[in-house]
Design a protein around this motif. Structure first.
Motif, PDB file in Angstrom:
ATOM      1  N   ASP A 123       3.201 -21.152   4.561  1.00 48.62           N
ATOM      2  CA  ASP A 123       1.842 -21.511   4.164  1.00 48.62           C
ATOM      3  C   ASP A 123       1.067 -20.238   3.846  1.00 48.62           C
ATOM      4  OD1 ASP A 123      -0.259 -23.383   3.706  1.00 48.62           O
ATOM      5  OD2 ASP A 123      -1.153 -22.780   5.609  1.00 48.62           O
ATOM      6  N   VAL A 124       0.241 -20.297   2.784  1.00 47.92           N
ATOM      7  CA  VAL A 124      -0.521 -19.132   2.325  1.00 47.92           C
ATOM      8  C   VAL A 124      -1.954 -19.570   2.073  1.00 47.92           C
ATOM      9  CG1 VAL A 124      -0.784 -17.410   0.510  1.00 47.92           C
ATOM     10  CG2 VAL A 124       1.507 -18.075   1.260  1.00 47.92           C
ATOM     11  N   ALA A 125      -2.924 -18.844   2.635  1.00 49.89           N
ATOM     12  CA  ALA A 125      -4.341 -19.161   2.452  1.00 49.89           C
ATOM     13  C   ALA A 125      -5.086 -17.918   1.984  1.00 49.89           C
ATOM     14  CB  ALA A 125      -4.946 -19.677   3.753  1.00 49.89           C
ATOM     15  N   TYR A 126      -5.768 -18.059   0.845  1.00 51.25           N
ATOM     16  CA  TYR A 126      -6.543 -16.941   0.301  1.00 51.25           C
ATOM     17  C   TYR A 126      -7.752 -16.664   1.185  1.00 51.25           C
ATOM     18  CZ  TYR A 126      -9.748 -14.418  -2.805  1.00 51.25           C
ATOM     19  OH  TYR A 126     -10.614 -13.504  -3.324  1.00 51.25           O
ATOM     20  N   VAL A 127      -8.076 -15.374   1.384  1.00 52.65           N
ATOM     21  CA  VAL A 127      -9.214 -14.974   2.209  1.00 52.65           C
ATOM     22  C   VAL A 127     -10.298 -14.279   1.379  1.00 52.65           C
ATOM     23  CG1 VAL A 127      -9.981 -13.565   4.160  1.00 52.65           C
ATOM     24  CG2 VAL A 127      -7.792 -14.772   4.269  1.00 52.65           C
ATOM     25  N   ASP A 128      -9.949 -13.188   0.698  1.00 54.48           N
ATOM     26  CA  ASP A 128     -10.947 -12.411  -0.040  1.00 54.48           C
ATOM     27  C   ASP A 128     -10.221 -11.402  -0.919  1.00 54.48           C
ATOM     28  OD1 ASP A 128     -13.429 -11.480  -0.860  1.00 54.48           O
ATOM     29  OD2 ASP A 128     -14.193 -11.171   1.174  1.00 54.48           O
ATOM     30  N   SER A 129     -10.988 -10.717  -1.770  1.00 50.99           N
ATOM     31  CA  SER A 129     -10.408  -9.669  -2.616  1.00 50.99           C
ATOM     32  C   SER A 129     -11.262  -8.420  -2.529  1.00 50.99           C
ATOM     33  CB  SER A 129     -10.311 -10.140  -4.072  1.00 50.99           C
ATOM     34  OG  SER A 129     -11.599 -10.367  -4.615  1.00 50.99           O
ATOM     35  N   GLN A 130     -10.662  -7.288  -2.891  1.00 49.93           N
ATOM     36  CA  GLN A 130     -11.349  -6.002  -2.784  1.00 49.93           C
ATOM     37  C   GLN A 130     -10.847  -5.047  -3.857  1.00 49.93           C
ATOM     38  OE1 GLN A 130     -10.223  -3.392   0.503  1.00 49.93           O
ATOM     39  NE2 GLN A 130     -12.387  -2.953   0.916  1.00 49.93           N
ATOM     40  N   PRO A 131     -11.759  -4.450  -4.636  1.00 50.66           N
ATOM     41  CA  PRO A 131     -11.313  -3.402  -5.557  1.00 50.66           C
ATOM     42  C   PRO A 131     -10.820  -2.205  -4.759  1.00 50.66           C
ATOM     43  CG  PRO A 131     -13.707  -3.463  -5.452  1.00 50.66           C
ATOM     44  CD  PRO A 131     -13.214  -4.644  -4.675  1.00 50.66           C
ATOM     45  N   TRP A 132      -9.741  -1.610  -5.211  1.00 50.90           N
ATOM     46  CA  TRP A 132      -9.121  -0.493  -4.477  1.00 50.90           C
ATOM     47  C   TRP A 132      -8.650   0.534  -5.514  1.00 50.90           C
ATOM     48  CZ3 TRP A 132      -9.741   0.500   0.406  1.00 50.90           C
ATOM     49  CH2 TRP A 132      -8.886   1.375   1.086  1.00 50.90           C
ATOM     50  N   PRO A 133      -9.562   1.366  -6.006  1.00 46.42           N
ATOM     51  CA  PRO A 133      -9.216   2.280  -7.105  1.00 46.42           C
ATOM     52  C   PRO A 133      -8.474   3.527  -6.637  1.00 46.42           C
ATOM     53  CG  PRO A 133     -11.512   2.547  -6.529  1.00 46.42           C
ATOM     54  CD  PRO A 133     -10.991   1.449  -5.651  1.00 46.42           C
ATOM     55  N   PHE A 134      -7.349   3.345  -5.992  1.00 44.33           N
ATOM     56  CA  PHE A 134      -6.507   4.456  -5.523  1.00 44.33           C
ATOM     57  C   PHE A 134      -5.088   4.315  -6.062  1.00 44.33           C
ATOM     58  CE2 PHE A 134      -9.644   3.725  -2.088  1.00 44.33           C
ATOM     59  CZ  PHE A 134     -10.287   4.948  -2.115  1.00 44.33           C
ATOM     60  N   PRO A 135      -4.850   4.296  -7.382  1.00 43.00           N
ATOM     61  CA  PRO A 135      -5.872   4.581  -8.400  1.00 43.00           C
ATOM     62  C   PRO A 135      -6.467   3.356  -9.071  1.00 43.00           C
ATOM     63  CG  PRO A 135      -3.710   4.823  -9.366  1.00 43.00           C
ATOM     64  CD  PRO A 135      -3.479   4.437  -7.937  1.00 43.00           C
ATOM     65  N   SER A 136      -5.807   2.172  -9.039  1.00 43.11           N
ATOM     66  CA  SER A 136      -6.299   1.103  -9.923  1.00 43.11           C
ATOM     67  C   SER A 136      -5.936  -0.297  -9.434  1.00 43.11           C
ATOM     68  CB  SER A 136      -5.724   1.289 -11.334  1.00 43.11           C
ATOM     69  OG  SER A 136      -4.302   1.311 -11.300  1.00 43.11           O
ATOM     70  N   SER A 137      -5.951  -0.503  -8.139  1.00 50.76           N
ATOM     71  CA  SER A 137      -5.507  -1.792  -7.611  1.00 50.76           C
ATOM     72  C   SER A 137      -6.666  -2.749  -7.361  1.00 50.76           C
ATOM     73  CB  SER A 137      -4.737  -1.593  -6.302  1.00 50.76           C
ATOM     74  OG  SER A 137      -3.548  -0.869  -6.514  1.00 50.76           O
ATOM     75  N   LEU A 138      -6.351  -4.031  -7.374  1.00 52.57           N
ATOM     76  CA  LEU A 138      -7.225  -5.076  -6.869  1.00 52.57           C
ATOM     77  C   LEU A 138      -6.462  -5.753  -5.743  1.00 52.57           C
ATOM     78  CD1 LEU A 138      -9.769  -6.872  -7.000  1.00 52.57           C
ATOM     79  CD2 LEU A 138      -8.519  -8.336  -8.610  1.00 52.57           C
ATOM     80  N   MET A 139      -6.966  -5.598  -4.513  1.00 57.55           N
ATOM     81  CA  MET A 139      -6.281  -6.154  -3.359  1.00 57.55           C
ATOM     82  C   MET A 139      -6.714  -7.604  -3.159  1.00 57.55           C
ATOM     83  SD  MET A 139      -4.653  -3.458  -2.736  1.00 57.55           S
ATOM     84  CE  MET A 139      -3.721  -4.020  -1.311  1.00 57.55           C
ATOM     85  N   LEU A 140      -5.736  -8.497  -3.096  1.00 59.05           N
ATOM     86  CA  LEU A 140      -5.964  -9.933  -2.946  1.00 59.05           C
ATOM     87  C   LEU A 140      -5.468 -10.344  -1.571  1.00 59.05           C
ATOM     88  CD1 LEU A 140      -4.564 -10.475  -6.474  1.00 59.05           C
ATOM     89  CD2 LEU A 140      -6.918 -11.011  -5.875  1.00 59.05           C
ATOM     90  N   GLY A 141      -6.416 -10.629  -0.675  1.00 60.37           N
ATOM     91  CA  GLY A 141      -6.082 -10.809   0.728  1.00 60.37           C
ATOM     92  C   GLY A 141      -5.763 -12.238   1.119  1.00 60.37           C
ATOM     93  N   PHE A 142      -4.758 -12.393   1.988  1.00 60.87           N
ATOM     94  CA  PHE A 142      -4.302 -13.718   2.424  1.00 60.87           C
ATOM     95  C   PHE A 142      -3.988 -13.708   3.914  1.00 60.87           C
ATOM     96  CE2 PHE A 142      -3.271 -13.337  -2.022  1.00 60.87           C
ATOM     97  CZ  PHE A 142      -3.538 -14.589  -2.558  1.00 60.87           C
ATOM     98  N   HIS A 143      -4.123 -14.871   4.518  1.00 55.99           N
ATOM     99  CA  HIS A 143      -3.487 -15.144   5.796  1.00 55.99           C
ATOM    100  C   HIS A 143      -2.286 -16.042   5.498  1.00 55.99           C
ATOM    101  CE1 HIS A 143      -7.334 -14.222   8.206  1.00 55.99           C
ATOM    102  NE2 HIS A 143      -6.446 -13.272   8.438  1.00 55.99           N
ATOM    103  N   ALA A 144      -1.155 -15.736   6.094  1.00 54.63           N
ATOM    104  CA  ALA A 144       0.076 -16.480   5.830  1.00 54.63           C
ATOM    105  C   ALA A 144       0.707 -16.904   7.146  1.00 54.63           C
ATOM    106  CB  ALA A 144       1.053 -15.616   5.036  1.00 54.63           C
ATOM    107  N   THR A 145       1.324 -18.076   7.116  1.00 57.73           N
ATOM    108  CA  THR A 145       1.989 -18.614   8.312  1.00 57.73           C
ATOM    109  C   THR A 145       3.491 -18.553   8.124  1.00 57.73           C
ATOM    110  OG1 THR A 145       0.141 -20.115   8.699  1.00 57.73           O
ATOM    111  CG2 THR A 145       2.205 -20.600   9.838  1.00 57.73           C
TER     112      THR A 145
END
Length: 309
Positions: free
Chosen positions: A227-249
């Motif tokens: 199971d996968v549940a989306y939580v939030d996202s965060q720009p992470w320019p080191f150098p160019s990522s977009l982090m897409l956060g999840f809680h997973a079971t």
């Protein structure tokens, strides 16, 4: 899993990017000449900042008038609600400042969690553009030089006129819990022995975000996610990522680390994690990161520690 309303660092930008002005050369020129316009000077990720103290706003970026900005590539960042325009200048070096001016040199990784939303938003925008321009000076289609256009948000090939847009690399980052509600944290081989964090990896072509979470967890620690549940996202320019956060079971507590990306992985109850952090046995991700947020949402409250990275 805790309060999700708290603003995640680097996600509370207050400036309007005002993209409709990016091709309006007359407006951009007038904005640059306006006395109230502010400029963030950035040099390979480094910026000037000062601490005004807790009663006057705390740490803030040093924003200059256009007359005090050095030469360099110019990027239009946007406008504040009051109409003030903001630009970034990617300079060869930060301007010299008097020793007694109280101005320090910093970068996003250390400043992102202490700056206010406006300044953190300006910095993450400027850094993302600077990183991209610095590493994409040539056309990927014909190999000829490209040059900035659209106020720094596009590069155009000088030979074939192909337009290139800033790169963002999506990456999934996930806190995995087992049927007993224990959290799984891992350590990369390049980290010191006490450093543990959530699992993460880049999304591959033709892959959904859920598929990326399932695949990365299986590859890194051999655990099957159900199971996968989306939580939030965060720009992470080191150098160019977009982090897409999840809680997973996970289906069970099976762990078999790959030894390449993950050297060690451990399940923690909340009590075990709190005790390990308090004793200094493990170090958690820094407060700027979405990884820390994912852990604390599961934990139920902020986790205090004496040593951070």
């Amino acid at each position: 899993m805790g309060d999700r309303e708290q603003t995640l660092p680097l996600t509370g930008a207050e400036h309007d990017r005002a993209a409709h002005h990016r091709l309006d050369e007359a407006w951009l020129a007038a904005a640059w000449e306006a006395p109230e316009t502010r400029v963030l000077v950035i040099e390979q990720g480094k910026v000037h900042w000062r601490d005004l103290g807790p009663e006057d706003g705390g740490p803030v970026l040093v924003l200059r008038g256009t007359a005090d900005a050095p030469e360099g590539e110019r990027y239009f960042l946007g406008v504040e609600p009051d109409g003030t325009a903001h630009f970034a200048v990617a300079a060869a070096a930060l301007p010299e400042v008097p020793d007694d001016a109280g101005i320090q040199v910093g970068h996003l990784y250390t400043l992102g969690s202490v700056l206010g939303d406006r300044d953190a938003g300006l910095l993450v925008h400027a850094l993302g553009l600077e990183n991209w321009h610095r590493t994409h000076g040539f056309c990927s289609r014909c190999g000829q030089p490209s040059e900035p256009t659209a106020a720094g948000h596009v590069r155009k090939c000088t030979a074939c006129a192909t337009e290139h847009f800033p790169r963002t690399d999506p990456a999934v980052i996930m806190l995995v819990v087992d049927p007993q509600d224990r959290a799984l944290l891992g350590r990369q081989p390049s980290w010191p022995e006490k450093r543990f964090s959530t699992l993460a990896g880049f999304v591959e072509p033709g892959e959904s975000l859920r598929q990326a979470v399932v695949r990365e967890v299986a590859e890194e620690v051999g655990t099957r996610v159900v199971d996968v549940a989306y939580v939030d996202s965060q720009p992470w320019p080191f150098p160019s990522s977009l982090m897409l956060g999840f809680h997973a079971t996970a289906a069970d507590d099976h762990v078999d680390v790959d030894g390449t990306e993950i050297a060690e992985a451990r399940w923690f109850t909340r009590e075990e994690l709190g005790a390990a952090v308090e004793a200094g046995e493990i170090l958690l991700p820094g407060g700027i990161s979405i990884s820390r947020r994912l852990v604390e949402l599961w934990y139920g409250k902020p986790i205090a520690e004496s040593n951070k990275w």
